[in-house]
Design an enzyme around this catalytic site. Structure first.
Site, PDB file in Angstrom:
ATOM      1  N   GLY A  24       0.809  -1.210   0.000  1.00  0.00           N
ATOM      2  CA  GLY A  24       0.000   0.000   0.000  1.00  0.00           C
ATOM      3  C   GLY A  24       0.845   1.265   0.000  1.00  0.00           C
ATOM      4  CB  ALA A  25       1.915   3.960   1.266  1.00  0.00           C
ATOM      5  CG  HIS A  30       3.308   0.610  -5.341  1.00  0.00           C
ATOM      6  ND1 HIS A  30       3.457   1.719  -4.532  1.00  0.00           N
ATOM      7  CD2 HIS A  30       3.888  -0.408  -4.675  1.00  0.00           C
ATOM      8  CE1 HIS A  30       4.096   1.370  -3.433  1.00  0.00           C
ATOM      9  NE2 HIS A  30       4.379   0.091  -3.485  1.00  0.00           N
ATOM     10  CD  GLN A  54       7.550  -7.574   3.859  1.00  0.00           C
ATOM     11  OE1 GLN A  54       6.816  -8.413   3.347  1.00  0.00           O
ATOM     12  NE2 GLN A  54       8.083  -6.583   3.145  1.00  0.00           N
ATOM     13  CB  SER A 179       5.717   3.450   0.806  1.00  0.00           C
ATOM     14  OG  SER A 179       5.179   2.736  -0.282  1.00  0.00           O
ATOM     15  NE  ARG A 180      10.479   1.215   5.214  1.00  0.00           N
ATOM     16  CZ  ARG A 180      10.378  -0.066   4.847  1.00  0.00           C
ATOM     17  NH1 ARG A 180      10.750  -0.444   3.633  1.00  0.00           N
ATOM     18  NH2 ARG A 180       9.902  -0.973   5.677  1.00  0.00           N
TER      19      ARG A 180
HETATM   20  P1  AMP Z   1       6.152  -2.369  -1.496  1.00  0.00           P
HETATM   21  O1  AMP Z   1       4.764  -1.818  -1.408  1.00  0.00           O
HETATM   22  O2  AMP Z   1       7.217  -1.393  -1.115  1.00  0.00           O
HETATM   23  O3  AMP Z   1       6.298  -3.705  -0.827  1.00  0.00           O
HETATM   24  O4  AMP Z   1       6.421  -2.640  -3.025  1.00  0.00           O
HETATM   25  C1  AMP Z   1       5.558  -3.431  -3.802  1.00  0.00           C
HETATM   26  C2  AMP Z   1       6.184  -3.678  -5.146  1.00  0.00           C
HETATM   27  O5  AMP Z   1       6.444  -2.431  -5.778  1.00  0.00           O
HETATM   28  C3  AMP Z   1       7.539  -4.404  -5.042  1.00  0.00           C
HETATM   29  O6  AMP Z   1       7.623  -5.370  -6.080  1.00  0.00           O
HETATM   30  C4  AMP Z   1       8.531  -3.283  -5.263  1.00  0.00           C
HETATM   31  O7  AMP Z   1       9.749  -3.719  -5.832  1.00  0.00           O
HETATM   32  C5  AMP Z   1       7.779  -2.396  -6.224  1.00  0.00           C
HETATM   33  N1  AMP Z   1       8.288  -1.017  -6.203  1.00  0.00           N
HETATM   34  C6  AMP Z   1       8.449  -0.226  -5.103  1.00  0.00           C
HETATM   35  N2  AMP Z   1       8.989   0.960  -5.457  1.00  0.00           N
HETATM   36  C7  AMP Z   1       9.190   0.902  -6.803  1.00  0.00           C
HETATM   37  C8  AMP Z   1       9.731   1.817  -7.760  1.00  0.00           C
HETATM   38  N3  AMP Z   1      10.177   3.021  -7.417  1.00  0.00           N
HETATM   39  N4  AMP Z   1       9.770   1.429  -9.049  1.00  0.00           N
HETATM   40  C9  AMP Z   1       9.326   0.196  -9.420  1.00  0.00           C
HETATM   41  N5  AMP Z   1       8.792  -0.707  -8.571  1.00  0.00           N
HETATM   42  C10 AMP Z   1       8.736  -0.354  -7.277  1.00  0.00           C
END
Ligand code: AMP
Length: 274
Positions: A24-25, A30, A54, A179-180
């Site tokens: 999310g976020a 995404h 995690q 998101s961070r």
């Molecule tokens: P997260 O919500 O951070 O767990 O990320 C979900 C998915 O989005 C994961 O497969 C991440 O690698 C991908 N993701 C996060 N940030 C990016 C970004 N800047 N560009 C491409 N994919 C991303």
């Protein structure tokens, strides 16, 4: 309707189903994975689940950014067919006792500093894949080690899910979307693009013929040190499949970095091609 039942209906109609797991976020990174999935599959499910297993002790689980209504709006506009947002109890019911460990690949980079992280990731992704039973799942190259771990797990466990990868999406100043990033204060945010510019310095050196890992990494360390608020956690050049360190650039390798700005830990990477 239960997500498994919905997917069963789609499958009976011979539709190809894609899954995009997220916490999310949501941001453009995404959404780029969503559009990749929509291009590859007839029906796309996005999961939103902040996976407790995690996060290590002392990490940001309780403060992890969340914007559920906005997320739903973005996914609706993007044309996603289903959003799956299970509760913690649905994923980890009482008595749950299984953990998936992908060995080797998780010894370097983030795995060294977040020892339980990839077990949590592998376990939750296998559960999500078992519930949804997609034909394909899409992950971002931003989390390159995660992508390698998932590919290995899916192969080893014969999950029968095709894994697709999306490129890193960046802010106009080069900072990888995350998101961070919302944790960064204005000064940290101003300095954070140094991560990408440092990695880009490595790519320039390589294009001029540099092949020595120490010299390549040295240049990146110097660049990042120019940002007074940055603390480097790791910088490693590794084989993109095995995640093992390489001492000379002879084949394409992954240069991956983790940097703290205050309490915020940011990761980024680039593939260097000799
Ligand atoms: P997260 O919500 O951070 O767990 O990320 C979900 C998915 O989005 C994961 O497969 C991440 O690698 C991908 N993701 C996060 N940030 C990016 C970004 N800047 N560009 C491409 N994919 C991303």
């Amino acid at each position: 309707m239960q997500v498994g039942k919905l997917v069963e209906q789609w499958r009976r109609a011979r539709m190809k189903v894609g899954l995009v797991p997220t916490m999310g976020a949501l941001h453009q990174g995404h959404l780029s994975l969503v559009s990749l999935a929509l291009g590859e599959a007839d029906r796309v499910i996005v999961s939103i689940f902040v996976n407790p297993s995690q996060f290590g002790r002392g990490e940001d689980l309780s403060s992890y950014p969340s914007n559920f209504d906005e997320d739903l709006k973005k996914l609706d506009e993007a044309g996603v067919h289903c959003v799956f947002f299970p509760s913690v109890d649905e994923i980890y019911p009482e008595g749950f006792s299984t953990s998936i460990h992908v060995s080797g690949l998780t010894d370097t980079l983030c795995g060294k500093y977040r020892p339980e992280h990839f077990d949590g990731v592998a376990t939750v992704c296998s559960i999500l894949m078992s519930i949804v039973r997609p034909d394909i799942a899409v992950f971002g190259r931003k989390d390159a080690q995660q992508l390698a771990v998932i590919r290995r797990m899916v192969d080893d466990l014969r999950l029968g899910v095709e894994i697709h990868a999306g490129d890193i999406i960046r802010e106009p100043d080069g900072l990888a979307m995350s998101s961070r990033n919302s944790y960064l204060d204005p000064d940290e945010r101003r300095q954070a693009p140094v991560i990408h510019s440092g990695l880009s310095r490595a790519a320039v050196l390589v294009s001029k013929g540099e092949r020595d890992t120490e010299r390549i990494c040295g240049a990146v360390r110097e660049a990042i040190a120019e940002a007074s608020l940055a603390t480097l956690q790791y910088l490693e050049l590794v084989d993109p499949d095995s995640m093992k360190p390489v001492s000379k650039l002879t084949t394409p390798a992954l240069l991956a970095v983790a940097v703290y700005f205050g309490h915020t830990r940011l990761i980024d990477n680039v593939i260097l091609k000799p």
